[in-house]
Design an enzyme around this catalytic site. Structure first.
Site, PDB file in Angstrom:
ATOM      1  CB  THR A   1      -0.921  -0.008   1.237  1.00 12.42           C
ATOM      2  OG1 THR A   1      -1.982   0.883   1.014  1.00 12.42           O
ATOM      3  CG2 THR A   1      -0.190   0.339   2.506  1.00 12.42           C
TER       4      THR A   1
ATOM      5  CE  LYS B   1      -4.994  -0.639   1.955  1.00 12.33           C
ATOM      6  NZ  LYS B   1      -4.147  -0.602   0.781  1.00 12.33           N
TER       7      LYS B   1
ATOM      8  N   GLY C   1      -2.474   5.524  10.304  1.00 12.78           N
ATOM      9  CA  GLY C   1      -2.605   4.691   9.120  1.00 12.78           C
ATOM     10  C   GLY C   1      -1.627   3.532   9.202  1.00 12.78           C
TER      11      GLY C   1
ATOM     12  CB  SER D   1       5.080  -1.069  -1.921  1.00 11.72           C
ATOM     13  OG  SER D   1       3.728  -0.869  -2.235  1.00 11.72           O
TER      14      SER D   1
ATOM     15  CB  CYS E   1       3.715   2.066  -6.198  1.00  9.67           C
ATOM     16  SG  CYS E   1       3.713   0.625  -5.113  1.00  9.67           S
TER      17      CYS E   1
ATOM     18  CB  THR F   1       0.015   2.458  -4.654  1.00 11.81           C
ATOM     19  OG1 THR F   1       0.993   2.078  -3.687  1.00 11.81           O
ATOM     20  CG2 THR F   1      -0.717   3.688  -4.178  1.00 11.81           C
TER      21      THR F   1
END
Length: 175
Positions: free
Chosen positions: A5, A37, A49, A128, A163, A166
């Site tokens: 994430t 999250k 988070g 990430s 990413c 994401t």
């Protein structure tokens, strides 16, 4: 590194914002697009988070909320006490997650290895895509007139374009 994430928090001009993408990935498969999250804690005075295992993060959120209550909302004390417990407790130290927490004064990254990091610039990011969001937010904070919420949103959009863990289904909380 947790490949899961992107979560970013920004303290800027007396405002605080945290945001995260909604993608849940198991190995190389996207399982969900709209997970939340992030959350508000301690009477909406603290934003938090996570990146990593959802079950582990929920456990950590619950522990952290207890620490906040015990310290009457003292964020620094709560962060340090959670990090101590996380590192020394036999069950907690097996948890695979990272947390970021922030209020109007401070932002912290907390890990199970005992890391408690308070960045100099009030910007903290994990997951990430965290490095992409962090670089974006630092640039936006320095070179634009965007507010904290706008910086978080644009940084997450940039990270989601780079990413693969994401997405651009973004949730943001502010105060």
């Amino acid at each position: 590194m947790i490949l899961s994430t992107t979560i970013i928090g920004v303290c800027h001009k007396g405002k605080v914002a945290i945001g995260g993408d909604g993608q849940v990935t198991v190995e190389n498969t996207i399982m969900k697009h709209s997970a939340n999250k992030i959350r508000k804690l301690y009477n909406n005075k603290v934003l938090a988070g996570f990146a990593g295992s959802a079950a582990d993060a929920i456990t950590l959120f619950e522990r952290f909320e207890k620490k906040l209550d015990e310290s009457h909302g003292n964020l620094q004390k709560s962060v340090i006490n959670l990090a101590k417990d996380w590192r020394t407790d036999k069950v907690l130290r097996r948890l695979e997650a990272l947390l970021i927490v922030l209020n109007k004064e401070s932002a912290y990254l907390i890990s199970g290895s005992g890391d408690v990091i308070e960045p100099d610039d009030g910007i903290v990011a994990i997951g990430s895509g965290g490095a992409y969001a962090l670089a974006s937010a630092r640039t936006l904070k320095k070179h634009t007139n965007l507010n904290a919420r706008e910086i978080v949103e644009e940084s997450l959009r940039i990270a989601s374009s780079i990413c693969v863990y994401t997405n651009d289904n973004i949730t943001i909380e502010t105060f």
